[in-house]
Design a protein around this motif. Structure first.
Motif, short mmCIF file in Angstrom:
data_model
loop_
_atom_site.label_atom_id
_atom_site.label_comp_id
_atom_site.label_asym_id
_atom_site.label_seq_id
_atom_site.Cartn_x
_atom_site.Cartn_y
_atom_site.Cartn_z
N LYS A 191 0.86 -1.18 0.00
CA LYS A 191 0.00 0.00 0.00
C LYS A 191 0.90 1.23 0.00
O LYS A 191 1.53 1.55 1.00
CB LYS A 191 -0.93 0.00 1.21
CG LYS A 191 -2.13 0.93 1.05
CD LYS A 191 -3.13 0.72 2.18
CE LYS A 191 -4.43 1.47 1.91
NZ LYS A 191 -5.44 1.26 2.99
N ASP A 221 -1.98 5.49 1.84
CA ASP A 221 -3.06 5.01 2.70
C ASP A 221 -3.87 6.19 3.20
O ASP A 221 -3.43 6.97 4.04
CB ASP A 221 -2.46 4.24 3.88
CG ASP A 221 -3.53 3.56 4.74
OD1 ASP A 221 -4.72 3.80 4.49
OD2 ASP A 221 -3.15 2.79 5.65
N ARG A 272 -13.05 4.83 -0.12
CA ARG A 272 -11.99 5.50 -0.87
C ARG A 272 -11.95 4.93 -2.28
O ARG A 272 -12.45 3.83 -2.55
CB ARG A 272 -10.62 5.31 -0.20
CG ARG A 272 -10.47 6.03 1.13
CD ARG A 272 -10.48 7.53 0.95
NE ARG A 272 -10.26 8.25 2.20
CZ ARG A 272 -11.23 8.67 2.99
NH1 ARG A 272 -12.51 8.40 2.68
NH2 ARG A 272 -10.96 9.34 4.09
N ASP A 285 -9.62 3.30 -4.99
CA ASP A 285 -8.35 2.58 -4.92
C ASP A 285 -7.72 2.46 -6.30
O ASP A 285 -8.33 1.93 -7.24
CB ASP A 285 -8.58 1.19 -4.32
CG ASP A 285 -8.89 1.27 -2.83
OD1 ASP A 285 -7.95 1.13 -2.04
OD2 ASP A 285 -10.05 1.50 -2.48
N ASN A 336 -6.60 5.72 -2.24
CA ASN A 336 -5.55 4.80 -1.80
C ASN A 336 -4.80 4.35 -3.05
O ASN A 336 -5.39 4.24 -4.13
CB ASN A 336 -6.14 3.57 -1.11
CG ASN A 336 -6.76 3.89 0.23
OD1 ASN A 336 -6.29 4.76 0.96
ND2 ASN A 336 -7.84 3.20 0.56
#
Length: 210
Positions: free
Chosen positions: A77, A80, A87, A89, A130
């Motif tokens: 990740k 973050d 969120r 991604d 993210n």
């Protein structure tokens, strides 16, 4: 003189008595629709759309060492900003990076994210994203079609320039990309980074299977 003669000949053939004007070729609809990148000077973003095969360029089957296999598919990740449930991604996968070049892939991913978030609306909404990285280990460094159309590299995602005979159009094997993306917890947007300094890219307009 030769150039002028060629143009004149084309005009004469188009207006020849008893002949019909040639029909423009029908747009291709087989394959996957992609957006062709605009010129390198950035004067406009895209150069239209075309349809390309979903498979990458043919190449021998990859054989990875035990060390490469252990690194292949590792997920990290990078950014973050909270739970994937609320969120967006982004999953970043690299192609043409050997196992020894994976640190550079991660540096390239950081650099690309910094470039994206320097532009609106990503600057304003960067806290809503993210960012995940997935390591794809290639047998050879670089991608096919660079530096020449006939150059073939053994890479994890089968990336290649000169897709649809367009030099800057860079295509991938969608199934292979999907296989790596599926390793990440969530994926709303996929970004593939090719290990090449050559200008190019493609915007895939069809939703990934993942």
């Amino acid at each position: 003189m030769a150039a002028g003669a060629a143009v004149a000949l084309t005009a004469v053939l188009a207006a020849a008595p008893g002949s019909a004007a040639a029909e423009p070729p029908a747009p291709r609809t087989a394959g996957v629709e992609v957006e062709i990148p605009g010129p390198e000077d950035g004067s406009f973003a895209g150069s239209g759309h075309t349809y390309v095969p979903s498979e990458g360029r043919d190449r021998p089957a990859s054989r990875l060492s035990s060390t490469e296999v252990a690194a292949d598919g590792e997920v990290a990740k990078m950014v973050d900003n909270g739970s994937p449930a609320d969120r967006l991604d982004i999953v970043v996968v690299g192609d043409g990076y050997t196992v020894s070049e994976l640190p550079r892939f991660h540096a390239d991913a950081q650099k690309k994210w910094a470039e994206l978030t320097a532009v609106e609306p990503y600057t304003t909404y960067r806290g809503l994203f993210n960012v995940w990285t997935v390591d794809a280990v290639s047998n050879q460094s670089g991608v096919s079609g660079d530096p020449a159309p006939g150059t073939v590299r053994d890479t994890a995602l089968g990336s290649y320039f000169w897709c649809d005979e367009i030099e800057r159009l860079l295509c991938v094997d969608q199934d292979k990309v999907d296989g790596y993306v599926a390793k990440a917890p969530e994926a709303d947007l996929v970004l593939v980074l090719a290990n090449s300094a050559k200008y190019g890219g493609a915007g895939y307009n069809e939703r990934s299977e993942t």
